[in-house]
Structures are given as C-alpha cells and as structure tokens.
Design an enzyme around this catalytic site. Structure first.
Site, mmCIF file in Angstrom:
data_model
loop_
_atom_site.group_PDB
_atom_site.id
_atom_site.type_symbol
_atom_site.label_atom_id
_atom_site.label_comp_id
_atom_site.label_asym_id
_atom_site.label_seq_id
_atom_site.Cartn_x
_atom_site.Cartn_y
_atom_site.Cartn_z
ATOM 1 N N ARG A 17 -3.431 -13.870 -12.769
ATOM 2 C CA ARG A 17 -2.577 -14.470 -11.604
ATOM 3 C C ARG A 17 -2.457 -13.127 -10.184
ATOM 4 O O ARG A 17 -1.947 -13.621 -9.232
ATOM 5 C CB ARG A 17 -1.715 -15.421 -12.028
ATOM 6 C CG ARG A 17 -1.521 -16.315 -12.382
ATOM 7 C CD ARG A 17 -1.319 -17.702 -12.594
ATOM 8 N NE ARG A 17 -0.392 -17.511 -13.927
ATOM 9 C CZ ARG A 17 0.598 -17.253 -14.174
ATOM 10 N NH1 ARG A 17 2.214 -18.180 -13.519
ATOM 11 N NH2 ARG A 17 1.497 -16.861 -15.394
ATOM 12 N N GLY A 85 -3.027 -12.750 -29.288
ATOM 13 C CA GLY A 85 -1.576 -13.221 -29.126
ATOM 14 C C GLY A 85 -0.356 -11.526 -29.443
ATOM 15 O O GLY A 85 -1.154 -11.220 -29.799
ATOM 16 N N THR A 86 1.149 -12.304 -29.193
ATOM 17 C CA THR A 86 1.770 -10.830 -29.447
ATOM 18 C C THR A 86 1.991 -10.673 -30.277
ATOM 19 O O THR A 86 2.280 -9.555 -31.056
ATOM 20 C CB THR A 86 3.109 -11.160 -28.879
ATOM 21 O OG1 THR A 86 3.453 -13.053 -29.084
ATOM 22 C CG2 THR A 86 2.851 -11.935 -26.746
ATOM 23 N N GLY A 108 5.600 -5.073 -20.959
ATOM 24 C CA GLY A 108 5.532 -3.842 -19.816
ATOM 25 C C GLY A 108 5.079 -4.653 -18.711
ATOM 26 O O GLY A 108 5.604 -4.413 -17.269
ATOM 27 N N GLU A 159 7.212 -22.746 -28.886
ATOM 28 C CA GLU A 159 6.253 -21.826 -27.468
ATOM 29 C C GLU A 159 6.092 -23.683 -27.066
ATOM 30 O O GLU A 159 6.053 -24.810 -27.584
ATOM 31 C CB GLU A 159 4.899 -21.842 -28.065
ATOM 32 C CG GLU A 159 4.580 -19.815 -28.889
ATOM 33 C CD GLU A 159 5.721 -19.570 -27.183
ATOM 34 O OE1 GLU A 159 5.305 -19.244 -26.873
ATOM 35 O OE2 GLU A 159 6.632 -19.001 -28.019
ATOM 36 N N ARG A 338 6.633 16.817 9.201
ATOM 37 C CA ARG A 338 6.447 16.999 8.590
ATOM 38 C C ARG A 338 6.306 17.968 7.224
ATOM 39 O O ARG A 338 7.134 18.683 7.751
ATOM 40 C CB ARG A 338 4.298 17.201 8.543
ATOM 41 C CG ARG A 338 3.905 15.768 10.050
ATOM 42 C CD ARG A 338 2.974 16.526 10.416
ATOM 43 N NE ARG A 338 1.499 16.304 9.768
ATOM 44 C CZ ARG A 338 0.493 17.664 9.872
ATOM 45 N NH1 ARG A 338 0.387 18.289 11.237
ATOM 46 N NH2 ARG A 338 -0.472 17.687 8.806
ATOM 47 N N ASN A 391 -2.699 26.786 16.353
ATOM 48 C CA ASN A 391 -2.129 27.334 14.889
ATOM 49 C C ASN A 391 -3.584 27.075 13.740
ATOM 50 O O ASN A 391 -3.719 27.902 12.820
ATOM 51 C CB ASN A 391 -0.972 26.665 13.807
ATOM 52 C CG ASN A 391 -1.853 24.802 13.217
ATOM 53 O OD1 ASN A 391 -2.209 24.039 14.696
ATOM 54 N ND2 ASN A 391 -0.995 24.506 13.060
ATOM 55 N N TYR A 392 -4.476 26.309 14.529
ATOM 56 C CA TYR A 392 -5.722 26.054 13.564
ATOM 57 C C TYR A 392 -7.498 26.732 13.954
ATOM 58 O O TYR A 392 -7.328 26.598 15.392
ATOM 59 C CB TYR A 392 -6.337 24.568 13.383
ATOM 60 C CG TYR A 392 -7.254 24.379 11.910
ATOM 61 C CD1 TYR A 392 -7.187 25.120 11.170
ATOM 62 C CD2 TYR A 392 -7.946 23.277 12.668
ATOM 63 C CE1 TYR A 392 -8.646 25.019 10.050
ATOM 64 C CE2 TYR A 392 -8.939 23.017 11.705
ATOM 65 C CZ TYR A 392 -9.447 23.590 9.886
ATOM 66 O OH TYR A 392 -10.381 23.359 9.562
#
Ligand code: UD1
Ligand code: MG
Length: 465
Positions: A17, A85-86, A108, A159, A338, A391-392
């Site tokens: 889902r 199943g669990t 989890g 259940e 940065r 700088n580059y």
C-alpha cells in the site's frame, strides 16, 4: 534485575500500500529510514543480538544497512521466503539469536516506540514470563484482539479475521510487540499451525501455548498510542511524521527555545539549542545542527550540519550546509553557505551571496551578489557587489587569498590562484590575474573615453534608403 536480551525485527512484509519501488522499511521518517528508527531504539536497550527478518525487496534493505547509507556491522539477517506469517518469521530468526534470556519482537514498520516503553515490557518478562505490548483503540478493527478471562488474565489473541462478533467488540489490541522467553521459542514456534482465516503461522498463537505450559502472560501499555502505530501507507507515514515533529518541537519549547509555530518546523536529525534561541516558521534542520545562545533563524531557512555561534542572525530564505557561522554574524536574506564555509565573528554575508569552501575572518563583509569559492579571507575585508572568485579553470580548483583590510571593488573577478595583499584596494571592474600588492590601488580597466559630438543613429523613414 534486567534480563539479557535478543531483539528480532520483523520486516519481511511487502508494504504494497505504499505504491513504491522502495521497500517499506526504507521509507524515511524525519529523514531516516523507518527501520533505522527501530534499530536505533533497539540499540539503546543494549541487546546481545539484533536480527532483522527480511523478505520482499529485502536485498535493498540489506544493502542500505550493510554497506550503504545506514551501514552497521552489529546486525544479523534472516531471510523469510515465502512470508508465511509472523510466527514463521520469528522462526527464521531463531538460529541467529544471541544468548539473551528474553527475546523482544519489534516490527520494522513501527518506528516510534519509546525505549522506556520497551524497557517496561522487558522488565515484565524478565522472570521468564511472556509479555505483550497492548493498547486500547477507539477503532480496533483489523488488529488482533486481546482476550482475557474473568480475572483479567491474558489468555489469547484472536486475529480480526478469525474473531467472532463478541471478540470484535474488544478494544484492547495486540501491538505486535512482545517479549518472550528465549528458551521456549523453538518448541512453541515448532508447534504453530496455519489452520486460520489467513492460513498463516501466527506468532500470536504462542499465547495459548504459554498458557498451556503455565508460563504467565502479562502485558504492558505504551504511554502514548502513537508509539505502537505502524506505517502501511503514505497517509500513515505522513501522520507519524507530524507526530514525531510535534514531539520534537515540544521538547525544544520545554527547553526554552522560541518557535514562531511548533507546527511549522522540521528536524531531520538533531538540533541542539542554547538559551534564548529564536526560530521563525518553516525552517528545516538536517543532520547535526547547533544554535548557540541568542542565535536566531529567520523564516524559510534550511540548515544541514551547521553550527551557528552565539548571537548570530540567519535572516529568511538562507540555505546553509556543512558550515560554521561565527558569533554575532549576520547571514542573508537569500544567502547560500556551501560545505567548507567557516565564518568568524561579526561577518556579514548578504543577499545572493554564495560561499563555498572558504574562510572569512572576523568583521569581514560580502553584502551583495557574490561568489566566493576556495578563498581565505582575512579580517575587516570588504567584498563589493558582483565579486566573483574564478576558482575553476575547467580542470582544477585554485585558491584566492584576500588579506586583512583589503577592499574589493564591485564587479571584480579574482582569477585564482591569486593573492590580494593586506590593505590593498581593487578598483571596481578589475579582472585580477596577478597578485595585488599590499596597501596599493590595483585596477584593470580600459581607460574611459568620450567621443565628443557623437550622434545616436536615427530610424530611417519608410522607403528611405
Ligand atoms: C499483526 C498481529 C496482530 C496485531 C498487528 C499489529 C499476528 C498474527 N498478528 O497483524 O495481532 O494486532 O500485527 O499491527 O502476528 N511480517 C513478516 N513476515 C510475515 C508476516 C509479517 O516479517 O510473514 C512482518 C511485517 O513486515 C510487519 C509485521 O510482521 O512488520 C506485522 O505484519 P502484518 O502483516 O502487518 O501483521 P498483521 O496481520 O497486521
Ligand atoms: Mg500491519
């Protein structure tokens, strides 16, 4: 006496889902995977072993926790395929358990259980009994119901799909979190059957086996209902995100931090605040952020792994990452710091200024429209609007050094590597390709001329040649 502990995290479910290619337990809550929340809480209980039962899409989960983003060596993994199943899930983990007397089962996809709640549950089971974390819900539908006898003793879990009408009226439900006596598990799990509505091996059926073996079954309850809430959809994920953020905002308010609106702050990591810190609306804090005494953050700022020293003000709409802001500095509005930016005391960085991998010593300023990258800037330096460090060179980065009290005129390009000496002045519009000596005015600019009597062209009339 606290019993020694194993933890098993059940995470083999598919999470259909979520409608996502990402396994459910890797979806982030407050910037961190659901499973990482569960494991971090589990670790605070100092277990002898932690085993994650994984299945569908689980290789991505193993990678994330093996050598990926959440790398950790303390985990054992048990693959459950297919998912029956669990009870079947816990059975897969048995060979991986450590020597703990109590085995704690977590899910989890239930990220926000408090460690204190789990400690109480484990304590309840530390005498060899079985303990179930239960909760009373206004709407218990879908959950396993807690069945008790007339003395209130827990005798079983039914259940929802297997329950009769009377049982479905029970509002006390199984959260799924349980503490079980490790030495009984092999025998109990081996006896589970799947003759039920879902044809699954239910972990909940161990309750009957415990009762039959005269092992006491107890329960504990979480302090808050959301501690046992699971994530099955993006809707539920967003609800838990808000709950988690509200809790964090409440902690900050309790510590004396001023929040313009506790419903409009997002902390995805840790935010440490000193006294009299003020945070306006819609700020996002990621990683480790520290705001020292009297610091303030304006509306709509993002700060990631940043330290802001005492009294500094971050004005609205700033983006700061891996940066240090000195005491009483003023940043923004609309500034970008940065990684590698280190600003000293009373530094001012104004609107549309970008700084990368550069240090500014105290009292220096770049107030408008500039790019300063790979630069070392001394004290009391003034950087004019439109200044750019080049700088580059397309292959390598080079450093620009601007010494104390230099004045960089507007619209200057500093072609690195280059040094501006102490107290030097650069005229506006300079393209600096060689070092500027200290104390002197350096300027590179075509001489200004005026063409006397020059006339603007005029538009020709139609038909005119
Ligand atoms: C389970 C409980 C129910 C409880 C509810 C709480 C059982 C039989 N039922 O029901 O009493 O009220 O949780 O949410 O235990 N999982 C696996 N492998 C499997 C099946 C599940 O690892 O084969 C994991 C899932 O990833 C998830 C957890 O176990 O983390 C629970 O699975 P789920 O399918 O949500 O169980 P429910 O049927 O909701
Ligand atoms: Mg569920």
């Amino acid at each position: 006496m606290t019993a020694s502990l194993n933890v098993v995290v059940l995470a083999a479910g598919q999470g259909k889902r979520m409608y996502s290619a990402l396994p459910k337990v890797l979806h982030p809550l407050a910037g961190k995977a659901l499973l990482a929340h569960v494991l971090d809480t589990a670790r605070t209980l100092a277990p002898q072993s932690i085993c994650v039962v994984y299945g569908h899409g689980g290789d991505a989960v193993r990678t994330a926790f093996g050598d990926g983003q959440y790398a950790s060596a303390d985990l054992a993994w048990a693959k459950q395929e297919p998912q029956l199943g669990t009870g079947h899930a816990l059975l897969q983990a048995l060979p991986k358990l450590g020597g703990g007397d109590v085995t704690l089962v977590l899910y989890g996809d239930v990220p926000l259980t408090r460690a204190d709640t789990l400690k109480r549950l484990i304590e309840t089971a530390s005498d060899g009994s079985l303990a179930v974390l239960t909760v009373e819900l206004a709407d218990p539908s879908g959950y396993g119901r807690i069945v008790r006898d007339t003395q209130g003793k827990l005798t079983g879990i039914v259940e929802h799909k297997d329950a009769n009408d009377e049982q479905r009226r029970i509002r006390e439900v199984n959260t799924g979190i349980m503490a079980l006596p490790t030495r009984r598990l092999a025998s109990w799990l081996g006896k589970l059957e799947n003759n039920n509505a879902q044809q699954e091996y239910y972990l909940t059926d161990v309750i009957k086996l415990a009762v039959a073996a005269a092992v006491p079954v107890n329960s504990a309850q979480p302090a808050s209902e959301w501690e046992s809430a699971g994530v099955n959809s993006k809707v539920e994920l967003s609800q838990l995100e808000r709950i988690f953020q509200r809790e964090q905002a409440t902690r900050l308010l309790e510590q004396g931090v001023s929040l313009a609106d506790p419903a409009r702050i997002d902390i995805r990591g840790t935010l440490k605040c000193g006294r009299d810190v003020v945070i306006d609306i819609n700020c996002v804090f990621e990683g480790d952020v520290q705001l020292e005494d009297g610091a303030s953050v304006g509306a709509n700022c993002v700060l990631k792994n940043v330290r802001v020293a005492a009294g500094a003000q971050i004005h609205p709409f700033c983006h700061l990452e891996e940066a240090v802001v000195g005491a009483n500095a003023r940043i923004g509005p609309y500034a970008r710091l940065r990684p590698g930016t280190k600003l000293g005391e009373d530094v001012h960085i104004g609107n549309f200024v970008e700084i990368k991998n550069s240090e500014f010593d105290s009292h220096s300023k770049a107030n408008h429209l500039a790019y300063i990258g790979d630069a070392t800037v001394g004290k009391k330096v003034n950087i004019g609007a439109g200044t750019i460090t080049c700088n580059y060179d397309g292959a390598n980065k080079h450093r620009t050094i601007i010494e104390d009290e230099a004045f960089i005129g507007s619209d200057t390009q500093l072609v690195a590597p280059v040094t501006v000496g102490k107290g030097a002045t650069l005229g506006a519009g300079t393209t600096l390709t060689k070092d500027a000596p200290p104390g002197e005015l350096t300027i590179s600019r075509a001489k200004q001329t005026t063409l006397a009597g020059w006339k603007r062209p005029v538009k020709k009339a139609k038909g005119e040649r």
